[in-house]
Scaffold this active site. Structure first.
Site, PDB file in Angstrom:
ATOM      1  N   ASP A  16       9.321 -18.761  -4.616  1.00 18.26           N
ATOM      2  CA  ASP A  16       8.060 -19.452  -4.913  1.00 18.26           C
ATOM      3  C   ASP A  16       7.126 -18.595  -5.754  1.00 18.26           C
ATOM      4  OD1 ASP A  16       8.729 -21.756  -3.560  1.00 18.26           O
ATOM      5  OD2 ASP A  16       7.611 -21.254  -1.739  1.00 18.26           O
ATOM      6  N   ARG A  96      -3.663 -13.310   7.293  1.00 18.58           N
ATOM      7  CA  ARG A  96      -4.238 -13.992   6.121  1.00 18.58           C
ATOM      8  C   ARG A  96      -5.602 -13.470   5.690  1.00 18.58           C
ATOM      9  NH1 ARG A  96       0.525 -14.738   4.539  1.00 18.58           N
ATOM     10  NH2 ARG A  96       1.612 -16.619   5.213  1.00 18.58           N
TER      11      ARG A  96
END
Ligand code: ARG
Length: 421
Positions: A16, A96
């Site tokens: 990706d 994150r």
């Protein structure tokens, strides 16, 4: 020199984000700066860095953020005892905000106008990145190529072939995996059927409990002010300590979690986690709190734990509430210092001993040994008199309520009389 805008991409080296480097360069006209962050996923980031350049990045960075991650994200969450929906130690969710912060820092350093991540449009992670970056650097654009382009895996492979992008040689896995020191998450493939037991190939960190050594192992964890600092008497840095326990716990099959989870974007998904160190440390930390926290603090702290977990899960690490809860959590940890002894055995974690210099456990109050007992048995009578007062008042006026207040004895009772002598 180009006048093109720069974008800093969180680059994992996978398909990706590799396609993303080229796609953002060609379709969006960015100069892409790749940033690969080591949170303990145990892969060769030097190779990833070189691949970024070969794929078309104008520059590529690697940052070892393992210590930062454990110290500033995982351990505070441990001190809060925060588990999403009571089970998930939040490994991905905690990573994150740190990645977002590092992207923002590098974007400023590089004079970039945007940052990018490889999240799809279906998960929690896109929300966490977008929200965290907007909180830290509202001036930066957030680009999510994988969410925006209309390509499935075959299209991406075709795109890669057409553009001479090397496809990472990792064997194609049917699962979607994310890992850092605090845990490994596995979803998709066979796991999409919640009735199907996770196939063995899902697991990479933990032994099958049935195949783990029958004798198990013992571990002693030392904590200082809520922070784990040593294992079996050996002082360890935060990241090394977590690594050590991931190995030890993994060998004994502890820390597997199988959960149907409520995602932030409104869907339920079946998730499997491996988090041996987190499982061990949560057990140890909670055990030490049972000695060192008052009953009221423990009760209130459970509410805080739930809120903390929700905030982290929902990407709100940088919110005022999370920050304020931290002030509370940190304050609760003042006396959470001591040692916990655990047994790990075939997938199970049992706390078998705990001690603390400022323990609230008082032997002279707890003991059943009459000679040593300092607890006032007389005072118990008065206490019960007043403690039971509201209940007696209510039942005397309104009756004892509920099914169980009716006669529960069987109609026919078997009665034995004592022989008359
Ligand atoms: N469900 C977890 C979370 O939202 C983990 C997601 C990690 N991503 C993955 N591809 N497995 O935090």
């Amino acid at each position: 020199m180009t006048n093109r805008q720069k974008c800093v991409l969180a680059y994992s080296g996978g398909l990706d984000t590799s396609v993303a480097i080229r796609w953002m360069t060609e379709t969006l006209g960015f100069d892409v700066v790749a940033l690969s962050i080591d949170l303990g996923e145990a892969k060769d980031l030097r190779a990833v860095q070189e691949r970024a350049l070969r794929t078309g990045a104008v520059a590529a960075y690697v940052v070892d953020a393992r210590r930062l991650f454990v110290e500033n994200f995982a351990f505070p969450s441990l001190m809060a005892e925060a588990l999403y929906e009571g089970v998930y130690p939040l490994a991905t969710a905690l990573g994150r905000p740190l990645i977002a912060k590092l992207l923002v820092d590098l974007a400023r350093e590089e004079g970039a106008s945007a940052v990018a991540h490889g999240c799809t449009g279906k998960g929690n992670d896109q929300v966490r990145f977008d929200v965290a970056v907007a909180a830290l650097a509202p001036e930066l654009q957030v680009v999510a190529p994988v969410r925006d382009w209309d390509m499935g895996r075959p299209d991406e492979l075709r795109y890669a072939a057409e553009h001479g992008i090397e496809v990472p040689v990792t064997a194609e896995s049917p699962y979607s995996v994310d890992a850092n020191l605090w845990g490994r998450s596995i979803e998709a493939g066979a796991l999409e059927d919640p009735w199907q037991e996770p196939p063995p190939d899902v697991f990479a960190w933990t032994a099958d409990a049935a195949e783990a050594p029958a004798r198990g192992a013992q571990a002693e964890i030392r904590l200082e002010h809520g922070v784990p600092v040593a294992v079996d008497g050996e002082a360890l840095a935060p990241d090394a300590l977590v690594e050590r326990l991931n190995e030890l716990g993994g060998a004994h099959g502890v820390g597997r979690i199988d959960h149907v989870e409520n995602r932030l974007v409104g869907i339920k998904s079946r998730e499997v986690y491996e988090a041996p160190a987190a499982a061990i440390l949560f057990a140890a930390h909670a055990a030490l709190e049972t000695l060192t926290l008052s009953r009221d603090v423990m009760r209130f702290k459970r509410i805080v734990a739930d809120e903390w977990a929700r905030l982290v899960y929902e990407g709100l690490w940088f919110s005022a509430l999370r920050h304020d809860l931290w002030a509370f959590v940190r304050s609760t940890q003042e006396f959470v210092t001591g040692d916990v002894r655990l047994r790990l055995q075939r997938g199970a974690i049992r706390v078998v001993g705990r001690k603390a210099p400022e323990s609230l456990y008082r032997h002279d109050l707890a003991t059943y040994d009459r000679a040593q007992d300092r607890f006032s048995h007389d005072a118990a009578r008065g206490f019960i008199e007043l403690f039971g007062l509201p209940l007696r008042t209510q039942t005397s006026v309104q009756g004892a309520l509920g099914e169980a207040a009716r006669r529960l004895l069987p109609e026919r009772l078997e009665r034995l009389e004592a022989p008359r002598g």
